[in-house]
Design a protein around this motif. Structure first.
Motif, PDB file in Angstrom:
ATOM      1  N   ARG A 153      -6.443   5.829   7.182  1.00 15.46           N
ATOM      2  CA  ARG A 153      -6.595   6.537   5.819  1.00 15.46           C
ATOM      3  C   ARG A 153      -5.171   6.905   5.194  1.00 15.46           C
ATOM      4  NH1 ARG A 153     -10.877   9.147   8.285  1.00 15.46           N
ATOM      5  NH2 ARG A 153      -9.753  11.185   8.659  1.00 15.46           N
ATOM      6  N   ARG A 154      -4.214   7.418   6.113  1.00 19.33           N
ATOM      7  CA  ARG A 154      -3.044   7.425   5.763  1.00 19.33           C
ATOM      8  C   ARG A 154      -2.182   6.415   5.296  1.00 19.33           C
ATOM      9  NH1 ARG A 154       0.889  11.352   6.273  1.00 19.33           N
ATOM     10  NH2 ARG A 154       3.098  10.664   6.566  1.00 19.33           N
ATOM     11  N   VAL A 155      -2.666   5.130   5.950  1.00 20.16           N
ATOM     12  CA  VAL A 155      -1.661   4.117   5.565  1.00 20.16           C
ATOM     13  C   VAL A 155      -2.300   3.135   4.636  1.00 20.16           C
ATOM     14  CG1 VAL A 155      -0.379   4.142   7.780  1.00 20.16           C
ATOM     15  CG2 VAL A 155      -2.591   2.681   7.516  1.00 20.16           C
ATOM     16  N   ARG A 156      -3.426   3.409   4.353  1.00 20.52           N
ATOM     17  CA  ARG A 156      -4.225   2.501   3.287  1.00 20.52           C
ATOM     18  C   ARG A 156      -3.815   2.085   2.084  1.00 20.52           C
ATOM     19  NH1 ARG A 156     -10.528   2.059   1.020  1.00 20.52           N
ATOM     20  NH2 ARG A 156      -9.838   0.819  -0.793  1.00 20.52           N
ATOM     21  N   PRO A 157      -2.958   3.084   1.375  1.00 21.63           N
ATOM     22  CA  PRO A 157      -2.261   2.569   0.238  1.00 21.63           C
ATOM     23  C   PRO A 157      -1.206   1.729   0.311  1.00 21.63           C
ATOM     24  CG  PRO A 157      -2.603   5.012  -0.002  1.00 21.63           C
ATOM     25  CD  PRO A 157      -3.021   4.677   1.553  1.00 21.63           C
ATOM     26  N   ALA A 158      -0.516   1.832   1.512  1.00 24.23           N
ATOM     27  CA  ALA A 158       0.537   0.786   1.870  1.00 24.23           C
ATOM     28  C   ALA A 158       0.134  -0.370   2.194  1.00 24.23           C
ATOM     29  CB  ALA A 158       1.476   1.648   3.037  1.00 24.23           C
ATOM     30  N   LEU A 159      -1.224  -0.692   2.971  1.00 19.37           N
ATOM     31  CA  LEU A 159      -1.752  -1.775   3.190  1.00 19.37           C
ATOM     32  C   LEU A 159      -2.245  -2.474   2.096  1.00 19.37           C
ATOM     33  CD1 LEU A 159      -3.865  -0.859   6.580  1.00 19.37           C
ATOM     34  CD2 LEU A 159      -1.482  -1.815   6.492  1.00 19.37           C
ATOM     35  N   GLU A 160      -2.700  -1.754   1.146  1.00 20.46           N
ATOM     36  CA  GLU A 160      -3.069  -2.350   0.020  1.00 20.46           C
ATOM     37  C   GLU A 160      -1.977  -3.202  -0.695  1.00 20.46           C
ATOM     38  OE1 GLU A 160      -5.228   0.793  -1.934  1.00 20.46           O
ATOM     39  OE2 GLU A 160      -7.078   0.144  -1.453  1.00 20.46           O
ATOM     40  N   ASP A 161      -0.907  -2.140  -0.936  1.00 15.89           N
ATOM     41  CA  ASP A 161       0.201  -2.888  -1.377  1.00 15.89           C
ATOM     42  C   ASP A 161       0.899  -4.102  -0.952  1.00 15.89           C
ATOM     43  OD1 ASP A 161       0.227  -0.864  -3.415  1.00 15.89           O
ATOM     44  OD2 ASP A 161       1.737   0.618  -2.563  1.00 15.89           O
ATOM     45  N   THR A 162       0.645  -4.308   0.279  1.00 13.40           N
ATOM     46  CA  THR A 162       1.338  -5.410   0.941  1.00 13.40           C
ATOM     47  C   THR A 162       0.327  -6.278   1.241  1.00 13.40           C
ATOM     48  OG1 THR A 162       0.823  -4.411   3.287  1.00 13.40           O
ATOM     49  CG2 THR A 162       2.997  -4.148   2.323  1.00 13.40           C
ATOM     50  N   GLY A 163      -0.893  -6.176   0.769  1.00 14.28           N
ATOM     51  CA  GLY A 163      -2.115  -7.325   0.974  1.00 14.28           C
ATOM     52  C   GLY A 163      -2.408  -7.336   2.367  1.00 14.28           C
ATOM     53  N   ASP A 164      -2.403  -6.060   3.226  1.00 13.49           N
ATOM     54  CA  ASP A 164      -2.655  -6.398   4.915  1.00 13.49           C
ATOM     55  C   ASP A 164      -4.019  -5.575   5.036  1.00 13.49           C
ATOM     56  OD1 ASP A 164      -0.464  -7.785   4.942  1.00 13.49           O
ATOM     57  OD2 ASP A 164       0.880  -6.045   5.781  1.00 13.49           O
ATOM     58  N   LEU A 165      -4.710  -5.033   4.029  1.00 13.05           N
ATOM     59  CA  LEU A 165      -5.762  -4.464   4.392  1.00 13.05           C
ATOM     60  C   LEU A 165      -7.027  -5.113   4.902  1.00 13.05           C
ATOM     61  CD1 LEU A 165      -7.172  -1.502   4.390  1.00 13.05           C
ATOM     62  CD2 LEU A 165      -7.731  -2.168   1.820  1.00 13.05           C
ATOM     63  N   ALA A 166      -7.204  -6.089   4.470  1.00 12.47           N
ATOM     64  CA  ALA A 166      -8.377  -6.944   4.912  1.00 12.47           C
ATOM     65  C   ALA A 166      -7.970  -7.551   6.195  1.00 12.47           C
ATOM     66  CB  ALA A 166      -8.580  -8.181   3.710  1.00 12.47           C
ATOM     67  N   GLU A 167      -6.885  -8.015   6.316  1.00  4.39           N
ATOM     68  CA  GLU A 167      -6.487  -8.729   7.613  1.00  4.39           C
ATOM     69  C   GLU A 167      -6.488  -7.393   8.415  1.00  4.39           C
ATOM     70  OE1 GLU A 167      -4.300 -11.309  10.267  1.00  4.39           O
ATOM     71  OE2 GLU A 167      -5.979 -11.190   8.913  1.00  4.39           O
ATOM     72  N   VAL A 168      -6.189  -6.115   8.392  1.00  2.00           N
ATOM     73  CA  VAL A 168      -6.263  -5.186   9.415  1.00  2.00           C
ATOM     74  C   VAL A 168      -7.648  -4.803   9.839  1.00  2.00           C
ATOM     75  CG1 VAL A 168      -5.955  -2.618   9.727  1.00  2.00           C
ATOM     76  CG2 VAL A 168      -3.874  -4.078   9.089  1.00  2.00           C
ATOM     77  N   ARG A 169      -8.397  -4.670   9.029  1.00  2.00           N
ATOM     78  CA  ARG A 169     -10.115  -4.525   8.858  1.00  2.00           C
ATOM     79  C   ARG A 169     -10.351  -5.497   9.948  1.00  2.00           C
ATOM     80  NH1 ARG A 169     -11.795  -3.008   2.887  1.00  2.00           N
ATOM     81  NH2 ARG A 169     -11.768  -0.772   2.951  1.00  2.00           N
TER      82      ARG A 169
END
Length: 397
Positions: free
Chosen positions: A336-352
């Motif tokens: 939850r803490r890093v979600r905005p950063a992962l969204e900005d870098t386009g990594d959120l789907a990959e991390v999931r």
């Protein structure tokens, strides 16, 4: 093990490391150092043949831009280093290519490479690599380094200056145990199940300046502490600290060394994406004028022990709340803490995606223990396969 992958809601060396600086895009550049063990193709035990493997990689025609290979403290270990990367796709490609090149060079010497935090099978203590600094380290720490075949996955993230780097490390401190818990991949100690997910972390704790680093008010305070430890005769030099996060002494980076050697490329990519997300989040906090809380040192040590013991499969310790919580809850909070950063870098789907895969397969330690049902040698066979090909024998995408 149930890993929470929904991260919605409110808002963890002497070779030539990757040298990232700030990216011109939304992310920060990053790179990874991976340490591997060399095992004999027949006995499956570690063998001190790093010099032979590195000589093959140094031969004409073996060069590759960005990727490099280096010796480690003991002759059974080799390190592969990516170049400067701006996205996870590039990082994945370099990690995969480095492993394949290293595996080919080892294979030519009738050896295999293994990504495990500690050796699975027992063997005689290996010799120290013929390097003046390594020899000084071995002399200083004596029996602590005699069989210290510990291997980790180190992530470098570009940060502009040392003052900022020290402040970023302060923000990372509460999350280093969770990065370790996610990465546990060293349950065996001399052929016996240690009962820990990461025996490497326990092995490493015998050194001065190990574990979660102290909170420092400035780069000057950090440097003064390092100088005192060197003067006290417990560190060889400023590169010797084994704290799990630190400003690099040579590069414009924050280096996070919380993780065991990543069993697969997928797990190395996951660790790197989360570390970059934490660094980016820390920079945002600092830009908003929010300094990191000085989390209690003994509580951090307790959190590290719990992470090494249980991984994500049991209780953890919340360093900020100073109370026990399931390790998966701590991971969910980190996400939850890093979600905005992962969204900005386009990594959120990959991390999931990567977390969902781990939820199915289990941690590296869990997979080693499952393989051990076929005998301890079967664990090494499994590690050899997944180090290059990934889980299930298929090459990493």
């Amino acid at each position: 093990m149930q890993i929470v992958t929904n991260v919605g809601g409110p808002h963890t060396g002497t070779g030539t490391a990757p040298q990232p600086e700030r990216s011109s895009g939304n992310g920060l550049t990053f790179g990874v150092e991976e340490e591997f063990l060399l095992v004999d193709v027949v006995s499956r035990r570690t063998v001190p043949r790093a010099a032979d493997v590195l000589a093959r990689l140094a031969a004409p025609g073996h060069g590759m831009t960005g990727i490099s290979f280096h010796a480690e403290l003991l002759g059974t270990q080799v390190e592969a280093t990516t170049g400067i990367c701006t996205d996870t796709a590039t990082l994945r490609r370099e990690l995969r290519d480095a492993r394949m090149r290293l595996a080919a060079a080892a294979g030519a010497e009738e050896l295999r490479i293994v990504a495990s935090g500690t050796p699975v099978l027992p063997g005689p203590p290996p010799p120290v690599t013929a390097n003046l600094r390594f020899i000084r380290i071995a002399e200083m720490y004596a029996g602590v380094t005699a069989d210290y075949q510990a291997c980790g996955c180190h992530v470098h993230v570009g940060v502009d200056d040392r003052e900022t780097s020290v402040a970023v490390v302060n923000h990372l401190r509460p999350w280093l145990p969770t990065l370790l818990a996610l990465s546990v991949n060293s349950p065996f100690d001399h052929g016996v199940d240690s009962g820990y997910g990461s025996w490497r972390a326990i092995d490493q704790s015998r050194f001065p300046s190990s574990g979660v680093p102290p909170w420092f008010p400035s780069a000057a305070a950090y440097d003064a502490q390092m100088a005192r430890l060197i003067d006290c005769g417990v560190l060889v030099d400023s590169c010797m600290t084994v704290w799990l996060a630190r400003p690099s002494s040579r590069l414009p980076t924050v280096e996070v060394r919380a993780a065991d050697a990543a069993a697969t490329v997928d797990e190395a990519v996951l660790q790197a994406a989360l570390v970059r997300g934490l660094v980016r989040t820390a920079l945002s906090e600092l830009a908003a004028g929010r300094e990191a809380p000085p989390v209690d040192g003994p509580i951090c040590a307790a959190a590290m022990w719990s992470a090494a013991r249980h991984g994500l499969g049991g209780p953890g310790v919340h360093p900020l709340l100073e109370r026990p919580l399931p390790a998966t809850r701590l991971l969910a909070e980190l996400l939850r803490r890093v979600r905005p950063a992962l969204e900005d870098t386009g990594d959120l789907a990959e991390v999931r995606r990567l977390l969902a895969g781990m939820a199915i397969r289990g941690s590296g330690a869990a997979r080693q223990r499952r393989a051990a049902a076929g005998g301890v040698r079967a664990v090494v066979d499994m590690l050899v396969e997944q180090t290059v090909c990934g889980e299930g024998g298929a090459r990493d995408p």
